[in-house]
Design an enzyme around this catalytic site. Sequence first.
Site, PDB file in Angstrom:
ATOM      1  N   HIS A  48       4.569  11.647   0.454  1.00  0.00           N
ATOM      2  CA  HIS A  48       3.797  11.746   0.312  1.00  0.00           C
ATOM      3  C   HIS A  48       2.835  12.982   0.737  1.00  0.00           C
ATOM      4  O   HIS A  48       2.640  13.058   2.416  1.00  0.00           O
ATOM      5  CB  HIS A  48       2.902  10.330   0.018  1.00  0.00           C
ATOM      6  CG  HIS A  48       0.783  10.192  -0.135  1.00  0.00           C
ATOM      7  ND1 HIS A  48       0.311  10.850   0.274  1.00  0.00           N
ATOM      8  CD2 HIS A  48       0.350   9.577  -1.078  1.00  0.00           C
ATOM      9  CE1 HIS A  48      -1.154  10.361  -0.272  1.00  0.00           C
ATOM     10  NE2 HIS A  48      -0.247  10.126  -1.453  1.00  0.00           N
ATOM     11  N   ASP A  72       7.160   5.353   5.202  1.00  0.00           N
ATOM     12  CA  ASP A  72       5.764   5.222   4.471  1.00  0.00           C
ATOM     13  C   ASP A  72       5.957   4.452   3.721  1.00  0.00           C
ATOM     14  O   ASP A  72       6.739   3.997   2.892  1.00  0.00           O
ATOM     15  CB  ASP A  72       6.064   6.222   4.210  1.00  0.00           C
ATOM     16  CG  ASP A  72       5.007   5.784   3.097  1.00  0.00           C
ATOM     17  OD1 ASP A  72       3.791   5.321   2.664  1.00  0.00           O
ATOM     18  OD2 ASP A  72       4.212   7.184   3.120  1.00  0.00           O
ATOM     19  N   GLN A  95       4.172   2.372  -0.657  1.00  0.00           N
ATOM     20  CA  GLN A  95       4.963   1.719  -1.696  1.00  0.00           C
ATOM     21  C   GLN A  95       6.024   0.847  -1.823  1.00  0.00           C
ATOM     22  O   GLN A  95       6.391  -0.095  -3.054  1.00  0.00           O
ATOM     23  CB  GLN A  95       5.404   2.990  -2.671  1.00  0.00           C
ATOM     24  CG  GLN A  95       4.225   3.858  -3.365  1.00  0.00           C
ATOM     25  CD  GLN A  95       3.476   3.665  -3.693  1.00  0.00           C
ATOM     26  OE1 GLN A  95       3.471   2.359  -4.651  1.00  0.00           O
ATOM     27  NE2 GLN A  95       2.076   4.457  -3.490  1.00  0.00           N
ATOM     28  N   LYS A 154      -2.903  -1.239  -2.192  1.00  0.00           N
ATOM     29  CA  LYS A 154      -1.886  -1.389  -3.570  1.00  0.00           C
ATOM     30  C   LYS A 154      -1.061  -3.120  -3.277  1.00  0.00           C
ATOM     31  O   LYS A 154      -0.149  -2.643  -4.418  1.00  0.00           O
ATOM     32  CB  LYS A 154      -1.050  -0.050  -2.665  1.00  0.00           C
ATOM     33  CG  LYS A 154      -1.590   1.233  -2.611  1.00  0.00           C
ATOM     34  CD  LYS A 154      -0.398   2.056  -2.691  1.00  0.00           C
ATOM     35  CE  LYS A 154      -1.141   3.600  -1.949  1.00  0.00           C
ATOM     36  NZ  LYS A 154      -1.603   4.184  -3.198  1.00  0.00           N
ATOM     37  N   CYS A 196      -0.660  13.608  -4.809  1.00  0.00           N
ATOM     38  CA  CYS A 196      -0.402  13.805  -3.349  1.00  0.00           C
ATOM     39  C   CYS A 196       1.281  13.656  -3.148  1.00  0.00           C
ATOM     40  O   CYS A 196       1.504  13.262  -2.127  1.00  0.00           O
ATOM     41  CB  CYS A 196      -0.710  12.908  -2.731  1.00  0.00           C
ATOM     42  SG  CYS A 196      -2.494  13.076  -3.280  1.00  0.00           S
TER      43      CYS A 196
END
Length: 408
Positions: free
Chosen positions: A123, A200, A203, A226, A366
């Site tokens: 991302h 990261d 998700q 999220k 993104c």
Amino acid sequence: MSFDPAAIRREFPTLDQTVNGKPLVYLDSAATSQKPRAVIDALRAYYERDNANVHRGIHELSRRATVAYEEARGKVAGWINAPEPSEIIWTRGTTEAINLVATSWGLDNLKEGDEILLTVMEHHSNLVPWQIVAGRTGAKLKYIELDEQGRLVLDDLGSLLTTRTKLVAVSHVSNALGTINPVKRITEAAHAVGAVVLVDGAQGAVHTKVDVQDLGADFYAFSGHKMCGPTGIGALWARKDLLEAMTPYQGGGEMIQFVHRDHSTWAEVPHKFEAGTPNIAGAIGMGAAVDFLAELGMDAVAAHERDVLTYAMERLAAFDGMNIYGPTDLSERSAVVSFTLGDAHPHDISTILDSEGVAVRAGHHCAQLVMQHFGVAATARASFYLYNTKDDVDRLVKALDVVRSIFG
Ligand SMILES: Cc1ncc(COP(=O)(O)O)c(C=O)c1O
């Protein structure tokens, strides 16, 4: 609460509405999830009863706000199995967490000739901060490539990692493709050359319970919004020794020990990284989201999502003109289906689906390097979460029939 999809759905007030005259089917949770009543109630209770600034006031409301805020830190630490709550830094979200590491750790530790290893899957929030810090320090960016199914090509990891590699930044799960990355394999290889690893987890911490210690991560960044929590709140977890050695990201109130005319000394971790009045309500709301998900049990959530994803992949793959991106082996894929349909532009697909009450994302997500890899400008993306059902998939397929009837 046991895992009853219909009952869970009723906990999310936004899902109970019509859009363009049709019952809403929300398939954009990878962008942001809907919020359960428990989270909305926690925010309201804080503002109605306990609102005060934290760590400052010696009065009852401030005490209550501080206790709730710090308890939430403990819950979020437990969610990813962080060794200590004090290793959790509240941030605005994943983006701010990564910028914190890039600026603070990056400017302290990177110099000309050093290498930062990224992946083509990242991302933009795990790319652009590293490009900025590379520009300021003279460090060089290198990339792990993708294969034709959007999985990381790790065969040459051994040659990509050198003694000059100081940091590896990799997503736990791709937002654009759903690919679940073998993070543990990457952290082991990175540590073998002395590099630290930022994961990261925007998700990642959403669909499964994460164990940062088992992953071997050094930094793990994720967002509350999220995973059923509010917007404007997220967390950076980092190893305590790294945090202690890092220069603060921002200066201001709350983060100092003593202020002199020409210099200041810093508060203990995590407060050293939390300048200014924090998002107190957001932190409490993220704690409530953790409680909500923990009560459902992430094994049950993951099993339900797998069921819905499997059904979606079957139905979509059978659709004429459908091109699905990402891994075909569903054990390597999270609940995301990125697709193009014949010559229809993804924005047109999304607009037509919206007119049928079905919300999906369209664009580059993104992740422009992913789009470049597949030679497309954009994809449409349906992303599923704990409140989605096979009926939602049927509604998506029915709405895609409308797209086909227009585009042929
Ligand atoms: C993989 C990934 N990383 C980072 C981000 C940025 O998260 P936020 O906008 O919450 O900071 C996102 C958001 O879509 C994401 O999916």
